[in-house]
Write an enzyme that holds these catalytic residues in place. Structure first.
Site, mmCIF file in Angstrom:
data_model
loop_
_atom_site.group_PDB
_atom_site.id
_atom_site.type_symbol
_atom_site.label_atom_id
_atom_site.label_comp_id
_atom_site.label_asym_id
_atom_site.label_seq_id
_atom_site.Cartn_x
_atom_site.Cartn_y
_atom_site.Cartn_z
ATOM 1 N N MET A 259 0.840 -1.195 0.000
ATOM 2 C CA MET A 259 0.000 0.000 0.000
ATOM 3 C C MET A 259 0.871 1.239 0.000
ATOM 4 O O MET A 259 1.800 1.365 0.804
ATOM 5 C CB MET A 259 -0.931 -0.012 1.222
ATOM 6 N N GLU B 124 4.874 0.776 -5.768
ATOM 7 C CA GLU B 124 4.361 1.601 -4.666
ATOM 8 C C GLU B 124 5.095 2.933 -4.585
ATOM 9 O O GLU B 124 4.485 3.971 -4.284
ATOM 10 C CB GLU B 124 4.467 0.842 -3.339
#
Length: 879
Positions: free
Chosen positions: A269, A304
């Protein structure tokens, strides 16, 4: 039937919220039993907000302790709470500060959304709708606010306190507690919020940007795993340098932190300045990680990090625009991997992933456009269509505009939309404006589901020296989209002459041709090339220039000619695949291959293996026989997986059995005593050697013994696991003993190695696989709540073992549905993702179709299914 209320969200209903939150101050007091969250939200009405308009904030499983506006507590009649959030009935029509306090119990949060605890560490996952499980908020991506976060926790239990942005202060809070204050100066949506608190080890490094700014880097993990983080750190630094070179993007904070956790529903994330990763995408050492693991870590670390600009600095206006950040960023990470490794090999890998996962999605009951126009559960749209097909759409845009034109568009995108939450339309507008082109028709790629079918016919007139090429496109109906529009399809191409050299032409008419690019923007185009001295063999869709299925009557001889002479590596590989597919599909349909056809293909394979110019990794791919899923996809309907498996096994043995001596000699010739490195040269050599081992096991009598010897003597996990997987999947006589040995020696003490063992068990092709998997799940030691373990076992079975998942007796279907029913209450995301394995069921032969439908209907009758699972189930049956 399910009891949860269904609610469909439509893109056409999008509207800004009547209020916006511009600043957030969060105060977390973390304790083992519970966590108190105090939120100060600076709220202001929009200009057109009417007096008396309620403020509606999202909330999920929150317990409200107090609420106040500008310091004054609200009376009970001034607000209301329910399962979906908090409503302030008549807030001031001016800027004000809303203060709330809630209590959370992260220890019991098995959904792993919001704030939860993983192996003793508190961490968050907020995308897409997890922040509402932390505090009441406008939990939507178009509300951008600056965040200040204070975290207080026990100094012994959680000596590390992290959040977004820069650390501005820390200190002693008394009574054995300490605190840290973090500020993120960049406005962001709540889905990018992150917090980590725990007792963690770390490695540190630094990076100096192109403008000379120093950035402190750190990777945090459980103690004792620090030595497994160095490859991830190296990948991060290379990603930062690449983004500066390729796109001119520098990092914008003083600190960049990564935290590896063991319980995580996603891969990673991109939270601003504090990326949280599934530990399988951080940890690597030669004894436990394979070459594929190293490459995956490199790619996802880059992905990411690249989100800092394509996702964070510029984000999505709403979740329908998810492809805006994900498709673009996948394209960027693919380009990074191509530059770091072998570009042709990377391209083939990317296309294999697309065909294995996205093409079935596009052709099945779960088909949806890269930008859908409605959804019931947004978690179910983190799909290969949004990610991988989205990347292909960006790649087509780059192909149409050229490298310089694409870069001009990207520069304008960053300039025009930095700090905004925007849309697909705005993204395309910058490329149109920067290059003076109209992209209205191209936008259809984002709006339309389904894989386009392109039919190719050609002819040559020797008398007039003209070559005629006709390309026709059609996209079949998909659920909810019966009518399809014409697409703009870039076709990179070349014409190859009888001597294997590129051919030129004096003129072309009938369509749009720019150098080596045909732009197919009509239903059909017939191109006439003049001044073509000899009949050419066309090389079309070079580099897989568009995500389409190509239908051509090209002969085996022409395919083998391309495999030998095409200057485009992708099409050389594709030509060999096409020959194998044609022979396999004909045989499955009842027309056996001829000895001459097999001899021709075998000679091409032998030549490929012996080539002194092709790199090892490319050879490994070229020697691979199309897998059962791709064969089934090409057949399209009434598929019998058992017959596909049997014919493929017979074909592999017939093709490579006569080459067993060459295969084994080449296999032994690739042995090496070098110390392990995950670089392109070594990983390419290992990939070829292990491909040869797979062929020996499938086609030569002594193959299983060679695999067992490699397993015993391997000095790295890549070679050991390859031998185990080949042995286990084909379930040779040595399989059970090797699996038991691997579990005892390597998997029992390392969860990520255990995942490898689980995946081999799940992919075994013998009839005992389901009972063995039941025994694994029933073992009290099996971690039943860990997403990695569950996906490695059940996800691998449903997605990668069509022979046993789609058994004629329906046992595989029932087994997966039982699992989904069991897990759904604990982790709906894992349950729903495993259930997508059923996307193949409409293409199966009638007996298997009926068995799959019966299993799905039985699952649908379960009371209280989550919205995630009910959505997938409903679409699966409706489609």
């Amino acid at each position: 039937m399910r009891t949860e209320t269904e609610h469909t969200i439509f893109l056409k209903d999008y509207a800004p919220s009547p209020y916006r939150i511009s600043a957030v101050e969060l105060d977390f007091k973390i304790a083992v039993e519970s966590t108190r969250v105090r939120a100060l939200l600076t709220v202001e009405p929009r200009e057109d907000t009417e007096p008396g308009t309620p403020l509606v904030l999202d909330g999920d499983e929150l317990s409200l302790s107090s609420i106040a506006i500008d310091g004054a507590p609200l009376v009970l009649s001034a607000y209301a709470t329910d399962a979906n959030g908090l409503t302030v009935i008549e807030p001031p029509l001016r800027k004000f500060v809303l203060e709330t306090e809630v209590m959370l119990t992260p220890e019991t949060n098995t959904r792993l959304m919001g704030l939860y605890r993983s192996s003793g560490t508190w961490c968050t996952q907020c995308e897409p709708e997890g922040f509402r499980r932390i505090t009441y908020y406008l939990d939507r991506p178009d509300n951008l606010a600056v965040f200040k976060t204070t975290i207080t926790a026990d100094l012994v239990v959680a000596p590390v306190l992290l959040s977004n942005g820069n650390l501005v202060s820390k200190g002693d809070a008394g009574d054995g507690m300490h605190f840290a204050v973090w500020e993120d100066p960049h406005p962001k949506p709540a889905y990018l919020f992150a917090l980590v608190a725990g007792d963690l080890g770390s490695i540190t490094d630094s990076f100096t940007t192109a403008s000379g700014k120093p950035v402190d880097l750190a990777i945090y993990c459980e103690h004792g795993k620090q030595d497994q983080c160095h490859w991830a750190m190296d990948s991060l630094k290379r990603s930062m340098a690449w983004d500066e070179r390729r796109f001119g993007r520098e990092y914008d904070l003083d600190i960049f932190n990564i935290v590896a956790v063991s319980d995580f529903n996603f891969g990673a994330m991109e939270n601003k300045g504090l990326n949280i990763f599934n530990d399988k995408l951080v940890f690597a050492q030669p004894e436990t990680a394979t070459d594929a693991n190293y490459a995956g870590i490199e790619r996802v670390i880059a992905h990411e990090y690249f989100h800092n600009w394509t996702g964070n600095r510029i984000t999505c206006r709403d979740w329908f625009q998810l492809c805006l950040k994900e498709g673009l960023t996948v394209y960027r990470d693919q380009e990074f991997s191509s530059d770091e490794r072998s570009r042709p090999v990377q391209r083939i890998h990317d296309v294999q992933t697309l065909r294995a996962a996205q093409f079935p999605e596009d052709g099945g009951p779960l088909a949806h456009a890269p930008r859908p126009d409605h959804y019931k559960e947004i978690n179910n749209f983190y799909t290969t269509t949004v990610y991988e097909k989205g990347a292909e759409v960006v790649r087509m845009l780059a192909t149409l505009l050229g490298e310089a034109g694409f870069r001009k568009g990207m520069d304008l995108y960053f300039e025009r939309h930095d700090g905004e939450a925007t849309t697909i339309e705005a993204f395309l507008d910058v490329f149109a404006d920067a290059n003076g082109v109209n992209l209205d028709q191209f936008k259809t790629w984002y709006l339309q589901a389904g894989t386009p079918q392109v039919t190719v016919t050609d002819s040559y007139d020797a008398a007039s020296q003209t070559y005629t090429l006709t390309l026709s496109q059609k996209t079949e109906p998909t659920p909810g989209q019966k009518e399809k529009s014409t697409l703009t399809i870039p076709v990179k191409f070349g014409l190859i002459g009888p001597n294997g050299s590129p051919m030129s032409w004096s003129a072309v008419s009938g369509g749009t041709v720019r150098d080596d690019l045909i732009v197919l923007d009509t239903d059909s185009a017939t191109l006439t090339f003049s001044g073509v001295a000899n009949r050419p063999v066309p090389s079309l869709f070079r580099g897989f220039s568009a995500p389409v299925q190509v239908h051509s009557s090209r002969s085996q001889a022409d395919n083998l000619f391309l495999a030998q002479h095409d200057s485009d590596p992708f099409n050389r590989w594709e030509a060999l695949q096409d020959v194998s597919l044609a022979l396999l599909i004909a045989a499955i349909g009842g027309t056996p291959w001829s000895a001459a056809a097999l001899d021709g293909l075998r000679a091409a394979m032998d030549e490929t293996l012996a080539s002194g110019t092709l790199d090892h990794a490319f050879k490994a791919l070229a020697l691979d026989v199309p897998d059962a899923s791709l064969i089934a996809q090409k057949i399209g309907k009434d598929v019998d997986p058992a017959r596909v498996h049997a014919v493929r096994a017979e074909f592999t043995k017939a093709l490579f059995g006569p080459l067993a001596g060459q295969l084994e000699a080449a296999y032994h010739g690739l042995a090496s005593a070098e110390a392990y490195l995950p670089d392109t040269a070594q990983s390419g050599r290992r990939s070829l050697r292990n491909q040869l081992l797979s062929l020996l096991v499938e086609a030569a009598g002594n193959g299983p013994a060679v695999a067992a010897k490699q397993y015993a003597e391997a000095t790295n996990m890549t070679d050991r696991f390859a031998a185990l997987a080949i042995t286990g999947v084909h379930w040779t006589a040595e399989a059970q003993a090797l699996l038991a040995d691997f579990h005892t020696r390597f998997a029992a003490g390392d969860p990520l190695v255990l995942d490898k063992w689980l995946s081999v068990n799940a992919r075994a092709e013998d009839d005992g696989v389901i009972e063995r998997m039941r025994a694994i799940l029933a073992d009290p030691a099996f971690p039943r709540n860990n997403p990695n373990r569950l996906r490695s076992l059940m996800g691998a079975f449903a997605m990668n073992n069509p022979l046993q998942f789609a058994r004629a007796d329906g046992a595989g279907f029932r087994f997966v549905c039982e699992f989904v029913k069991d897990v759904d209450g604990r982790n709906p995301q894992v349950a729903a993702r495993v259930l997508t394995g059923f996307r193949i069921w409409p293409m199966l032969e009638p007996q298997r179709r009926d068995a799959a439908r019966a299993a799905l209907i039985s699952l649908q009758e379960t009371a209280g299914l989550s919205r995630n699972t009910a959505d997938i189930l409903g679409r699966m049956l409706a489609g």
